[in-house]
Scaffold this motif. Sequence first.
Motif, short mmCIF file in Angstrom:
data_model
loop_
_atom_site.label_atom_id
_atom_site.label_comp_id
_atom_site.label_asym_id
_atom_site.label_seq_id
_atom_site.Cartn_x
_atom_site.Cartn_y
_atom_site.Cartn_z
N GLU A 1 27.97 31.51 49.07
CA GLU A 1 28.38 31.48 47.66
C GLU A 1 27.66 30.38 46.89
O GLU A 1 27.25 30.57 45.74
CB GLU A 1 29.89 31.28 47.56
CG GLU A 1 30.70 32.48 48.02
CD GLU A 1 32.18 32.18 48.12
OE1 GLU A 1 32.98 33.13 48.05
OE2 GLU A 1 32.55 30.99 48.28
N ASN B 1 39.18 35.57 47.81
CA ASN B 1 38.47 34.38 47.38
C ASN B 1 37.06 34.72 46.90
O ASN B 1 36.62 34.28 45.83
CB ASN B 1 38.42 33.38 48.54
CG ASN B 1 37.77 32.07 48.18
OD1 ASN B 1 36.62 31.83 48.52
ND2 ASN B 1 38.50 31.19 47.50
N HIS C 1 37.09 36.67 43.45
CA HIS C 1 37.35 35.86 42.27
C HIS C 1 36.23 34.85 42.02
O HIS C 1 35.97 34.48 40.87
CB HIS C 1 38.71 35.18 42.38
CG HIS C 1 39.85 36.14 42.20
ND1 HIS C 1 40.44 36.80 43.26
CD2 HIS C 1 40.47 36.59 41.08
CE1 HIS C 1 41.39 37.60 42.80
NE2 HIS C 1 41.43 37.50 41.49
N HIS C 2 35.53 34.43 43.06
CA HIS C 2 34.34 33.61 42.85
C HIS C 2 33.25 34.42 42.14
O HIS C 2 32.53 33.89 41.27
CB HIS C 2 33.81 33.08 44.18
CG HIS C 2 34.54 31.88 44.68
ND1 HIS C 2 34.50 31.47 45.99
CD2 HIS C 2 35.35 30.99 44.03
CE1 HIS C 2 35.23 30.38 46.14
NE2 HIS C 2 35.76 30.07 44.97
N CYS D 1 43.87 29.87 38.75
CA CYS D 1 43.13 29.56 39.98
C CYS D 1 43.45 30.54 41.11
O CYS D 1 43.91 30.12 42.19
CB CYS D 1 43.44 28.13 40.44
SG CYS D 1 42.85 26.84 39.33
N HIS E 1 41.36 31.94 42.97
CA HIS E 1 40.47 31.61 44.09
C HIS E 1 41.08 30.53 44.97
O HIS E 1 40.89 30.53 46.19
CB HIS E 1 39.09 31.19 43.57
CG HIS E 1 39.10 30.17 42.48
ND1 HIS E 1 39.85 30.31 41.34
CD2 HIS E 1 38.44 28.98 42.34
CE1 HIS E 1 39.66 29.26 40.55
NE2 HIS E 1 38.83 28.44 41.14
N GLU F 1 42.20 30.82 48.83
CA GLU F 1 41.76 29.77 49.76
C GLU F 1 42.93 29.34 50.65
O GLU F 1 42.77 29.17 51.87
CB GLU F 1 41.23 28.57 48.97
CG GLU F 1 40.83 27.39 49.83
CD GLU F 1 39.42 27.47 50.39
OE1 GLU F 1 39.05 26.57 51.17
OE2 GLU F 1 38.70 28.43 50.07
#
Length: 270
Positions: A114, A176, A179-180, A207, A209, A213
Amino acid sequence: MLSAITALGLFYPPPPSIFLTAMSAITCTSLAFIGVSEVRGKHLSYSKFWNANKPGGGGADPVRISSRAGMLFFYTPALLASAAAFAVPSLMADERGLLVALALLLHFLKRDFEVLFVHQFSGAIVLDSAISISFSYFINTVCILYAQYLAVGAPEPAVNLKYPGAVVFAVGMLGNLYHHILLSKLRKKGDKGYKIPEGGLFGLVICPHYLFEIIIWVGVALMAQTLNAASFMLGSAFYLMGRSWATKRWYVSKFESFPKGIKALLPYIY
């Protein structure tokens, strides 16, 4: 207390290692403290808080590195530690040990991927923050793997959670990453400004992400079923709760149009 927890059949007994026992307590406590510090406005200096905590009174400006280099530094030592676990025959011969090592490897491999190909960066990262975060990921990865190594051959917990943990881990990884990707699409090439994120769970929390996480680390803890993995999961959750609260406060301060109903981390709750 530890005996009571292990008596539930959810964890292996605490390992015969003072170091690992101490690290479990230190990890959870220190990450929780950092989470509280985030709420109080004392931030780890990366992402939108890269320029936070500027010294007053003419103090020396902290050393900064590029965001991409800093985030690679966050994750790569832990990635290498995860890869090194595959050179330990007894750990690889144990199904649970193999699952945990593979999960950690995939997680940090995804994070480096990423950084290189997904994230759009602006600003910089304070070197001190990069060192702290990198060391935390590295030492806790080593501790999780070492605890798993010591558990090889020990009686299995009464409740086997490694397969549900693998499913939870996969959900966290996909959520994760998704959404990144949404965050990366907010900026065009060369654009360094921030926008209110949209899509996915961004309509409910600022948030998501971070939420996924936490789910990743819940999955790792379920697969491992060691107190070390559980302590890092709890500590990470406390930290990300604080960081998400600070992130929401930042968006509210920057955007008058920020929707009032959006929570920080947990839809409809927090």
